[in-house]
Design a protein around this motif. Structure first.
Motif, PDB file in Angstrom:
ATOM      1  N   ALA A  93      -2.845  19.664 -15.356  1.00  0.00           N
ATOM      2  CA  ALA A  93      -2.194  20.037 -16.611  1.00  0.00           C
ATOM      3  C   ALA A  93      -2.215  18.888 -17.615  1.00  0.00           C
ATOM      4  O   ALA A  93      -2.251  19.113 -18.804  1.00  0.00           O
ATOM      5  CB  ALA A  93      -0.751  20.464 -16.346  1.00  0.00           C
ATOM      6  N   THR A  94      -2.162  17.649 -17.131  1.00  0.00           N
ATOM      7  CA  THR A  94      -2.216  16.497 -18.029  1.00  0.00           C
ATOM      8  C   THR A  94      -3.665  16.082 -18.203  1.00  0.00           C
ATOM      9  O   THR A  94      -4.487  16.314 -17.341  1.00  0.00           O
ATOM     10  CB  THR A  94      -1.381  15.328 -17.458  1.00  0.00           C
ATOM     11  OG1 THR A  94      -1.793  15.090 -16.121  1.00  0.00           O
ATOM     12  CG2 THR A  94       0.094  15.658 -17.493  1.00  0.00           C
ATOM     13  N   ARG A 113       7.353  14.620 -20.577  1.00  0.00           N
ATOM     14  CA  ARG A 113       6.170  14.929 -19.763  1.00  0.00           C
ATOM     15  C   ARG A 113       6.515  15.785 -18.542  1.00  0.00           C
ATOM     16  O   ARG A 113       5.634  16.167 -17.777  1.00  0.00           O
ATOM     17  CB  ARG A 113       5.498  13.639 -19.307  1.00  0.00           C
ATOM     18  CG  ARG A 113       4.936  12.814 -20.438  1.00  0.00           C
ATOM     19  CD  ARG A 113       4.257  11.573 -19.888  1.00  0.00           C
ATOM     20  NE  ARG A 113       3.185  11.914 -18.977  1.00  0.00           N
ATOM     21  CZ  ARG A 113       1.896  11.889 -19.292  1.00  0.00           C
ATOM     22  NH1 ARG A 113       1.522  11.538 -20.487  1.00  0.00           N
ATOM     23  NH2 ARG A 113       0.994  12.217 -18.397  1.00  0.00           N
ATOM     24  N   ARG A 161       4.500  19.157 -17.694  1.00  0.00           N
ATOM     25  CA  ARG A 161       3.087  18.922 -17.342  1.00  0.00           C
ATOM     26  C   ARG A 161       2.959  18.220 -15.995  1.00  0.00           C
ATOM     27  O   ARG A 161       2.100  18.580 -15.183  1.00  0.00           O
ATOM     28  CB  ARG A 161       2.405  18.093 -18.419  1.00  0.00           C
ATOM     29  CG  ARG A 161       2.241  18.837 -19.724  1.00  0.00           C
ATOM     30  CD  ARG A 161       1.588  17.959 -20.737  1.00  0.00           C
ATOM     31  NE  ARG A 161       2.456  16.791 -20.936  1.00  0.00           N
ATOM     32  CZ  ARG A 161       2.547  16.090 -22.031  1.00  0.00           C
ATOM     33  NH1 ARG A 161       1.811  16.396 -23.060  1.00  0.00           N
ATOM     34  NH2 ARG A 161       3.360  15.074 -22.133  1.00  0.00           N
ATOM     35  N   GLU A 162       3.784  17.216 -15.767  1.00  0.00           N
ATOM     36  CA  GLU A 162       3.706  16.477 -14.507  1.00  0.00           C
ATOM     37  C   GLU A 162       4.117  17.370 -13.330  1.00  0.00           C
ATOM     38  O   GLU A 162       3.491  17.332 -12.272  1.00  0.00           O
ATOM     39  CB  GLU A 162       4.570  15.214 -14.552  1.00  0.00           C
ATOM     40  CG  GLU A 162       4.204  14.231 -15.632  1.00  0.00           C
ATOM     41  CD  GLU A 162       2.839  13.578 -15.486  1.00  0.00           C
ATOM     42  OE1 GLU A 162       2.060  13.909 -14.565  1.00  0.00           O
ATOM     43  OE2 GLU A 162       2.522  12.714 -16.331  1.00  0.00           O
ATOM     44  N   ASP A 190       1.243  19.558 -12.311  1.00  0.00           N
ATOM     45  CA  ASP A 190       0.275  18.842 -11.475  1.00  0.00           C
ATOM     46  C   ASP A 190       0.808  18.652 -10.059  1.00  0.00           C
ATOM     47  O   ASP A 190       0.075  18.816  -9.076  1.00  0.00           O
ATOM     48  CB  ASP A 190      -0.055  17.481 -12.087  1.00  0.00           C
ATOM     49  CG  ASP A 190      -0.981  17.577 -13.289  1.00  0.00           C
ATOM     50  OD1 ASP A 190      -1.582  18.642 -13.513  1.00  0.00           O
ATOM     51  OD2 ASP A 190      -1.104  16.560 -13.995  1.00  0.00           O
TER      52      ASP A 190
END
Length: 176
Positions: A47-48, A145, A148-149, A152
């Protein structure tokens, strides 16, 4: 794919014979820590979209010279991280995490050589637990973040959950 082209070029600059210690042919103590390369090498999309490397502190100056020769400029430099931007924005930025503390040095030791780009290159890729740990740290350092993190992390757990060292993952949660 643009990221593939950039990474292949950089890997071509980083790679070199063990006897060639010049800046352009130096074998660096580097591990991709899980953003573009590690997640792909571990079998999942991410995602990042940043490119981050963990680099032994002793190799930072030589790596800096290689990056400068490739058109990158250091835009930030501190004790723990250096950030680079390229003169051509399509090359994107790089975050270089400095490995000098025991936990990051152990991450470098645990990183496994992994073939990428159809075997054209082999890079040391951080273990999934270490990637998760760095994503936990990223969320702690920058709460924006988090989504997104977490995406992942969820992908890594789906892919590697039965093989993860959950004790090591728990240690990262306790620290951050």
């Amino acid at each position: 794919h643009e990221v593939d082209r950039i990474v292949c070029h950089l890997l071509g600059q980083f790679a070199g014979g063990a006897n060639d210690q010049s800046a352009r042919g130096r074998c660096f103590e580097v591990a991709d820590i899980g953003r573009v390369l590690a997640l792909g090498a571990l079998g999942t999309m991410r995602a990042t979209m940043d490119v981050d490397f963990l680099v032994h502190r002793d190799d930072l100056e030589a790596l800096h010279q290689v990056l400068m020769a490739c058109g990158y400029q250091r835009v930030a430099h501190g004790e723990n991280v250096s950030q680079y931007g390229h003169t051509d924005p399509s090359w994107g930025g790089l975050d270089i995490l400095h490995a000098f503390r025991t936990p990051s040095l152990k991450m470098l030791e645990r990183a496994q050589p992994t073939p990428i780009f159809g075997g054209r290159f082999t890079v040391k890729v951080a273990q999934p637990e270490d990637v998760i740990g760095l994503k936990i740290q990223s969320m702690a350092n920058n709460p924006k973040r988090r989504a997104r993190e977490l995406a992942d992390i969820e992908r890594l757990v789906e892919l590697c959950g039965d093989r993860l060292d959950w004790q090591r993952v728990q240690e990262f949660f306790e620290v951050f």
